[in-house]
Design an enzyme around this catalytic site. Structure first.
Site, mmCIF file in Angstrom:
data_model
loop_
_atom_site.group_PDB
_atom_site.id
_atom_site.type_symbol
_atom_site.label_atom_id
_atom_site.label_comp_id
_atom_site.label_asym_id
_atom_site.label_seq_id
_atom_site.Cartn_x
_atom_site.Cartn_y
_atom_site.Cartn_z
ATOM 1 N N LYS A 180 1.410 4.548 -17.513
ATOM 2 C CA LYS A 180 1.971 5.863 -17.209
ATOM 3 C C LYS A 180 3.238 5.705 -16.369
ATOM 4 O O LYS A 180 3.180 5.391 -15.181
ATOM 5 C CB LYS A 180 0.949 6.718 -16.439
ATOM 6 C CG LYS A 180 1.418 8.137 -16.238
ATOM 7 C CD LYS A 180 1.345 8.494 -14.775
ATOM 8 C CE LYS A 180 2.190 9.656 -14.361
ATOM 9 N NZ LYS A 180 3.603 9.561 -14.622
ATOM 10 N N GLY A 233 3.417 3.432 -5.691
ATOM 11 C CA GLY A 233 3.970 4.753 -5.396
ATOM 12 C C GLY A 233 3.753 5.088 -3.937
ATOM 13 O O GLY A 233 3.591 4.198 -3.098
ATOM 14 N N SER A 234 3.721 6.373 -3.657
ATOM 15 C CA SER A 234 3.680 6.810 -2.258
ATOM 16 C C SER A 234 2.271 6.693 -1.676
ATOM 17 O O SER A 234 1.276 6.716 -2.392
ATOM 18 C CB SER A 234 4.162 8.250 -2.163
ATOM 19 O OG SER A 234 3.274 9.092 -2.871
ATOM 20 N N THR A 235 2.229 6.593 -0.366
ATOM 21 C CA THR A 235 0.950 6.524 0.335
ATOM 22 C C THR A 235 0.153 7.808 0.116
ATOM 23 O O THR A 235 -1.075 7.766 -0.032
ATOM 24 C CB THR A 235 1.205 6.242 1.834
ATOM 25 O OG1 THR A 235 1.710 4.895 1.935
ATOM 26 C CG2 THR A 235 -0.043 6.364 2.663
ATOM 27 N N GLY A 238 -1.457 7.530 -3.184
ATOM 28 C CA GLY A 238 -2.487 6.491 -3.082
ATOM 29 C C GLY A 238 -3.770 7.042 -2.490
ATOM 30 O O GLY A 238 -4.876 6.751 -2.958
ATOM 31 N N GLU A 255 -0.091 -0.331 -4.234
ATOM 32 C CA GLU A 255 1.148 -0.806 -3.597
ATOM 33 C C GLU A 255 1.878 0.437 -3.127
ATOM 34 O O GLU A 255 2.461 1.160 -3.936
ATOM 35 C CB GLU A 255 2.017 -1.559 -4.605
ATOM 36 C CG GLU A 255 1.350 -2.746 -5.243
ATOM 37 C CD GLU A 255 1.144 -3.888 -4.273
ATOM 38 O OE1 GLU A 255 1.741 -3.863 -3.185
ATOM 39 O OE2 GLU A 255 0.363 -4.783 -4.595
ATOM 40 N N CYS A 289 10.384 -0.074 -1.696
ATOM 41 C CA CYS A 289 9.255 0.039 -0.772
ATOM 42 C C CYS A 289 9.432 -0.899 0.415
ATOM 43 O O CYS A 289 8.986 -0.612 1.506
ATOM 44 C CB CYS A 289 7.968 -0.284 -1.510
ATOM 45 S SG CYS A 289 8.109 -1.830 -2.406
ATOM 46 N N GLU A 386 8.842 7.082 6.296
ATOM 47 C CA GLU A 386 9.566 6.465 5.188
ATOM 48 C C GLU A 386 10.543 7.492 4.611
ATOM 49 O O GLU A 386 10.136 8.571 4.188
ATOM 50 C CB GLU A 386 8.591 6.027 4.095
ATOM 51 C CG GLU A 386 9.298 5.321 2.959
ATOM 52 C CD GLU A 386 8.350 4.878 1.850
ATOM 53 O OE1 GLU A 386 7.538 5.703 1.403
ATOM 54 O OE2 GLU A 386 8.434 3.713 1.427
HETATM 55 P P1 NAD Z 1 4.708 8.967 -6.212
HETATM 56 O O1 NAD Z 1 3.453 8.551 -5.551
HETATM 57 O O2 NAD Z 1 5.088 10.379 -6.174
HETATM 58 O O3 NAD Z 1 4.714 8.580 -7.751
HETATM 59 C C1 NAD Z 1 4.385 7.301 -8.210
HETATM 60 C C2 NAD Z 1 3.680 7.445 -9.540
HETATM 61 O O4 NAD Z 1 2.464 8.151 -9.333
HETATM 62 C C3 NAD Z 1 4.459 8.217 -10.593
HETATM 63 O O5 NAD Z 1 4.210 7.665 -11.871
HETATM 64 C C4 NAD Z 1 3.846 9.604 -10.506
HETATM 65 O O6 NAD Z 1 3.958 10.319 -11.701
HETATM 66 C C5 NAD Z 1 2.394 9.266 -10.208
HETATM 67 N N1 NAD Z 1 1.625 10.336 -9.557
HETATM 68 C C6 NAD Z 1 2.091 11.368 -8.818
HETATM 69 N N2 NAD Z 1 1.058 12.152 -8.421
HETATM 70 C C7 NAD Z 1 -0.074 11.585 -8.897
HETATM 71 C C8 NAD Z 1 -1.476 11.909 -8.802
HETATM 72 N N3 NAD Z 1 -1.915 12.977 -8.156
HETATM 73 N N4 NAD Z 1 -2.357 11.082 -9.390
HETATM 74 C C9 NAD Z 1 -1.946 9.966 -10.032
HETATM 75 N N5 NAD Z 1 -0.646 9.631 -10.177
HETATM 76 C C10 NAD Z 1 0.282 10.424 -9.604
HETATM 77 O O7 NAD Z 1 5.802 8.023 -5.580
HETATM 78 P P2 NAD Z 1 7.333 8.047 -5.883
HETATM 79 O O8 NAD Z 1 7.967 8.992 -4.928
HETATM 80 O O9 NAD Z 1 7.601 8.229 -7.317
HETATM 81 O O10 NAD Z 1 7.694 6.533 -5.528
HETATM 82 C C11 NAD Z 1 8.183 6.162 -4.309
HETATM 83 C C12 NAD Z 1 7.092 5.563 -3.462
HETATM 84 O O11 NAD Z 1 6.614 4.357 -4.050
HETATM 85 C C13 NAD Z 1 7.575 5.186 -2.101
HETATM 86 O O12 NAD Z 1 6.682 5.631 -1.132
HETATM 87 C C14 NAD Z 1 7.621 3.668 -2.128
HETATM 88 O O13 NAD Z 1 7.511 3.051 -0.892
HETATM 89 C C15 NAD Z 1 6.515 3.360 -3.057
HETATM 90 N N6 NAD Z 1 6.703 2.038 -3.665
HETATM 91 C C16 NAD Z 1 5.883 1.036 -3.269
HETATM 92 C C17 NAD Z 1 6.041 -0.234 -3.805
HETATM 93 C C18 NAD Z 1 5.139 -1.363 -3.389
HETATM 94 O O14 NAD Z 1 5.095 -2.369 -4.063
HETATM 95 N N7 NAD Z 1 4.399 -1.240 -2.309
HETATM 96 C C19 NAD Z 1 7.026 -0.466 -4.765
HETATM 97 C C20 NAD Z 1 7.846 0.584 -5.134
HETATM 98 C C21 NAD Z 1 7.652 1.853 -4.583
#
Ligand code: NAD
Length: 483
Positions: A180, A233-235, A238, A255, A289, A386
């Site tokens: 996804k 993605g975001s905390t 997560g 992550e 990140c 962040e």
């Molecule tokens: P996000 O959490 O909004 O989205 C990430 C993914 O999750 C997207 O595909 C999104 O569609 C999906 N998503 C959103 N809501 C969801 C839900 N309720 N259930 C399941 N999936 C859902 O994050 P973002 O703003 O797109 O990405 C940026 C974040 O990612 C930052 O916080 C960054 O630090 C983090 N990040 C971490 C790493 C790492 O390796 N630790 C790497 C890259 C980015």
């Protein structure tokens, strides 16, 4: 969300199709605001169809029944095909994400390499054997088995490369997959999926569902037949996944976000440190990140270091990533642009001084000047939260213990960096910072074998290397009575 002609960006059981609802939405070029094409807005019924497809492919052993040398060859072939299409993929990555084209080329090459690294593991994944109790009455061994149906949820900040970092180990482990992509950056993931199909991965082993995270991602997390979620993605998201996946105790790799501290001691080599610090925060417009977004510099070096850092940052060429001269592109979207500008304003309101940047660049696109905030109060929001944008918050320190305490006074623990010419201090600080990756006199280099992931609210588990592969497997103990 529009309906109508549709967009065939869902891959279910080897067939590309529209969303069941017919809904779709545009993917936007962040440098121009133009639409790049339509993406299907999948929903829970599409997710269910994809999970059924992945489950059937897993249960029928469509992937694992292929002899392992051939499976490895398919992963190597994926790498070759990515490289053959690298120029087109790099330009597409820039148009969706905005990153400079040189960086896009590097991330596409890195994505290809992920398939070579993990392809090399196929056939070398073994359990253990050992004694069972006293004597020779039993024979015991462990088996490494794929965890099953894995949902791979990818963010927009390194869309192609991060999809490869998940897909390659999932396939190497023998899982079947639902991929996804993030809603802002789906189109290059479709190209990746077409490459994977062309290399000979059987139908149903890789499924792709595009759509909103709150709909598609959530449906994957809720689905009782998904065994594992690998999420970047975001905390905040997560945390939602932890709650949603409790239903069937899904295995989770998370992550998540970061607020990586950078500690610079008086004895640091400024010529080495300043460009690395700027690269560590401004790369990908701060949308990484592991961005080094908090700078603690010892007072004896602070003013000289800040002058060097501000000078380098102010000279970065900001523009459309497709221009070869560009060193920093736009941020991903209007939402992210507004969020970053609000943070800059809050930093100033809380007492930080703008050493350079702080404003919008140009009249269109989501461009923000590389921004250095000096003398930021230790408890300001720009220091604690962040931002995910091109903003560095810096402050001087006198006592190294204080700096280490500040570095660790964070809910995040993804990465950190220390700059010093003292070997012993470098290693002391590396041990003292509670984070998954520490760089000494540099920022950003990693390799496939170096596990990557976070302490604290930066996540669960590690990606990369043996640990990353193990996260897609279960371990079974088998004990046989011999007589
Ligand atoms: P996000 O959490 O909004 O989205 C990430 C993914 O999750 C997207 O595909 C999104 O569609 C999906 N998503 C959103 N809501 C969801 C839900 N309720 N259930 C399941 N999936 C859902 O994050 P973002 O703003 O797109 O990405 C940026 C974040 O990612 C930052 O916080 C960054 O630090 C983090 N990040 C971490 C790493 C790492 O390796 N630790 C790497 C890259 C980015």
């Amino acid at each position: 969300m529009a309906t109508g002609a549709g967009a065939e960006t869902l891959l279910i059981d080897g067939i590309w199709r529209n969303a069941h609802s017919g809904g779709h939405f545009p993917s936007i070029d962040p440098a121009t605001g133009d639409s790049l094409g339509e993406v299907a807005a999948g929903d829970a019924s599409d997710v269910d169809a994809a999970v059924r497809s992945a489950r059937a492919a897993f249960d029928e052993r469509r992937w694992l029944s292929i002899p392992y040398p051939q499976r490895a060859k398919i992963l190597f072939d994926i790498a070759d095909r990515i490289e053959a299409a690298a120029d087109e993929l790099a330009v597409a990555e820039v148009r969706e994400n905005g990153m400079p084209v040189a960086m896009a080329r590097a991330t596409i090459a890195n994505g290809a390499q992920a398939f070579r690294y993990f392809g090399g593991w196929i056939g070398k994944i073994h359990g253990q054997t050992g004694e069972i109790g006293a004597g020779d009455a039993f024979h015991g061994f462990t088996l490494k088995e794929p965890v099953g149906v894995a949902a791979l949820i990818v963010p927009w900040n390194g869309p192609f490369m991060l999809a490869c970092h998940k897909l390659a180990p999932a396939l190497a482990a023998g899982c079947t997959v639902i991929l996804k992509p993030a809603e802002d950056t789906s189109l290059n993931t479709i190209r990746l999926a077409r490459i994977v199909e062309a290399a000979g991965v059987p139908a149903g082993v890789l499924n792709v569902i595009t759509g909103l995270g709150s709909v598609v991602g959530q449906a994957l997390a809720d689905h009782p037949d998904v065994d594992k979620i690998s999420f970047t993605g975001s905390t905040a998201t997560g945390r939602r996944l932890i709650e949603a996946s409790a239903g069937n105790f899904k295995r989770l790799s998370l992550e998540l976000g970061g607020k990586s501290p950078v500690i610079v001691l008086d004895d640091a080599d400024i010529d080495m440190a300043a460009p690395a610090i700027v690269g560590g925060i401004m790369s990908n417009s701060g949308q990484a990140c592991h961005s080094g977004s908090r700078l603690y510099a010892q007072r004896g070096i602070y003013d000289r270091l800040m002058a060097a850092v501000a000078d380098i940052a102010s000279k970065l060429v900001v523009g459309n990533g497709l221009d070869e001269a560009t060193q920093m592109g736009p941020v991903i979207s209007q939402v992210q642009f507004d969020r970053v500008m609000t943070y800059i304003d809050s930093g100033v309101a809380e007492g930080a001084e703008v050493a350079t940047g702080g404003r919008r660049r140009g009249g269109s696109g989501f461009f923000i000047e590389p921004t250095i905030l000096s003398h930021a109060p230790a408890d300001a929001r720009v220091v604690r939260e962040e931002i995910f944008g091109p903003v560095l918050s810096a402050m001087p320190f006198d006592d190294l213990d204080w700096a280490i305490r500040q570095a660790n006074a964070s809910r995040y623990g993804l990465a950190g960096a220390v700059y010093t010419t003292s070997l012993s201090k470098a290693h002391q600080v590396a041990r003292a910072i509670r984070a998954g990756t520490i760089w000494i006199n540099t920022h950003r280099p990693t390799d496939f074998w170096t596990p990557f992931g976070g302490y604290k609210e930066s996540g669960w588990g590690r990606e990369g290397g043996a640990e990353g592969l193990d996260a897609f497997m279960e371990t079974k103990s088998v004990i046989a009575r011999l007589h």
